[in-house]
Design a protein around this motif. Structure first.
Motif, mmCIF file in Angstrom:
data_model
loop_
_atom_site.group_PDB
_atom_site.id
_atom_site.type_symbol
_atom_site.label_atom_id
_atom_site.label_comp_id
_atom_site.label_asym_id
_atom_site.label_seq_id
_atom_site.Cartn_x
_atom_site.Cartn_y
_atom_site.Cartn_z
ATOM 1 N N THR A 74 1.192 -1.338 0.173
ATOM 2 C CA THR A 74 0.010 -0.091 0.571
ATOM 3 C C THR A 74 0.868 1.470 0.230
ATOM 4 O O THR A 74 2.173 1.002 0.109
ATOM 5 N N ARG A 78 -0.867 2.350 4.617
ATOM 6 C CA ARG A 78 -2.388 2.645 4.720
ATOM 7 C C ARG A 78 -2.813 0.907 4.512
ATOM 8 O O ARG A 78 -3.713 0.558 4.273
ATOM 9 N N GLU A 79 -1.264 0.479 5.315
ATOM 10 C CA GLU A 79 -1.651 -1.118 5.175
ATOM 11 C C GLU A 79 -3.221 -2.189 5.491
ATOM 12 O O GLU A 79 -3.426 -2.711 5.662
ATOM 13 N N LYS A 80 -2.788 -1.455 7.148
ATOM 14 C CA LYS A 80 -3.952 -1.882 8.335
ATOM 15 C C LYS A 80 -4.815 -1.401 8.237
ATOM 16 O O LYS A 80 -6.217 -3.210 8.255
ATOM 17 N N ASN A 81 -5.570 -0.171 6.807
ATOM 18 C CA ASN A 81 -6.531 0.134 6.539
ATOM 19 C C ASN A 81 -6.833 -1.129 5.742
ATOM 20 O O ASN A 81 -8.328 -1.587 5.486
ATOM 21 N N ALA A 82 -6.129 -1.243 4.783
ATOM 22 C CA ALA A 82 -6.724 -2.173 3.464
ATOM 23 C C ALA A 82 -6.373 -4.274 4.018
ATOM 24 O O ALA A 82 -7.316 -4.427 3.803
ATOM 25 N N ASN A 84 -8.053 -4.773 7.436
ATOM 26 C CA ASN A 84 -8.412 -4.481 7.605
ATOM 27 C C ASN A 84 -10.271 -4.618 6.560
ATOM 28 O O ASN A 84 -11.169 -5.547 6.511
ATOM 29 N N TYR A 85 -10.116 -3.701 5.438
ATOM 30 C CA TYR A 85 -11.169 -4.068 4.373
ATOM 31 C C TYR A 85 -11.737 -5.417 4.242
ATOM 32 O O TYR A 85 -12.114 -6.129 3.771
ATOM 33 N N ASN A 138 -12.350 1.185 -3.846
ATOM 34 C CA ASN A 138 -12.417 1.858 -2.144
ATOM 35 C C ASN A 138 -11.103 1.060 -2.036
ATOM 36 O O ASN A 138 -10.166 1.555 -0.631
ATOM 37 N N LEU A 139 -10.217 1.214 -2.474
ATOM 38 C CA LEU A 139 -8.785 0.349 -2.489
ATOM 39 C C LEU A 139 -8.109 1.231 -3.246
ATOM 40 O O LEU A 139 -6.581 0.660 -4.197
#
Length: 245
Positions: A74, A78-82, A84-85, A138-139
């Motif tokens: 990422t 923003r790896e944590k956001n991805a 969790n998604y 979204n990503l």
């Protein structure tokens, strides 16, 4: 299998040393990745039409049709956001983290950080994961981590597939409560080739990799192609069994 006995005592240059802690390991039986509805492409982000194939059509087809662990990257942390998604979409994923306790306004606060900045791992077929990797709605910040190989005069890139045994070893090492685990984004040559062993006892039981003396201690390490070298803390010879090549 026969017990391993260490014979060398070679010191290596200093490497990055950081303690590792990570989420609990996912179950051994990996659930099926559900195929999501493909998102509509926006006019922003990277085009989805520039995916390069591997050197062999048959090999490429087999890789795409068979579930594997893939390294994903990422931007802007923003790896944590991805991660969790993808979990919310029932995708099996692994996000290596480390935790540290910091004193803020006289209070102890536990801080969780990514172990490999901008990187995490997801399990599925290449085509299944493409729905997320190229979801620019979204990503838009998520992409495959690519490995590059020379084919004649050309350099071909393909998504990095991480072998199951390396992922299992990575999870075990990350979950171990040890202050002397070593991880580095550099390749440590002595963990690329050598005597392959399996750890049978202790907090690293189940890890398979190359045994070597590193920073004056006997350790077992793995090198994930072009991405990461990670090795255990000290492991006694009595805990090692030689693995067949």
């Amino acid at each position: 299998m026969e017990k391993y006995c260490a014979t060398s005592d070679v010191k290596a240059p200093k490497a990055e040393r950081r303690p590792l802690l990570a989420p609990d390991l996912p179950p051994a039986a990996l659930p099926e990745v559900r195929k999501p509805i493909k998102s509509t492409n926006s006019q922003t982000g990277v085009s989805t039409n520039n995916v390069l194939s591997t050197t062999s059509a048959d090999t490429n087809k087999d890789t795409k049709d068979t579930p594997h662990w893939y390294a994903l990257r990422t931007t802007y942390g923003r790896e944590k956001n991805a991660y969790n998604y993808l979990l919310s979409k029932n995708v099996v994923a692994f996000y290596p983290t480390l935790k540290s306790v910091k004193l803020v306004d006289s209070k102890r606060i536990t801080i969780e950080e990514s172990r490999i900045p901008n990187i995490f791992f997801a399990y599925g077929t290449e085509d299944e994961l493409k729905y997320f990797v190229y979801d620019n709605v979204n990503l838009p910040y998520l992409r495959f981590y690519y490995r590059h190989t020379h084919v004649g005069n050309k350099i071909v890139k393909a998504p990095l597939v991480v072998p199951d045994n390396q992922m299992n070893s990575l999870k075990i090492i990350c979950a171990a409560d040890s202050d002397d685990i070593i991880a580095s984004t550099e390749e440590v040559e002595k963990f690329k080739t050598g005597q392959k062993v399996r750890i049978t006892e202790g907090k690293f039981a189940g890890v398979t990799g190359i045994v070597a003396r590193y920073q004056s201690q006997q350790r077992v390490g793995i090198v994930i192609d072009g991405l990461l070298t990670v090795c255990t803390a000290y492991v006694p010879s009595a805990f090692l069994e030689i693995e067949d090549k």
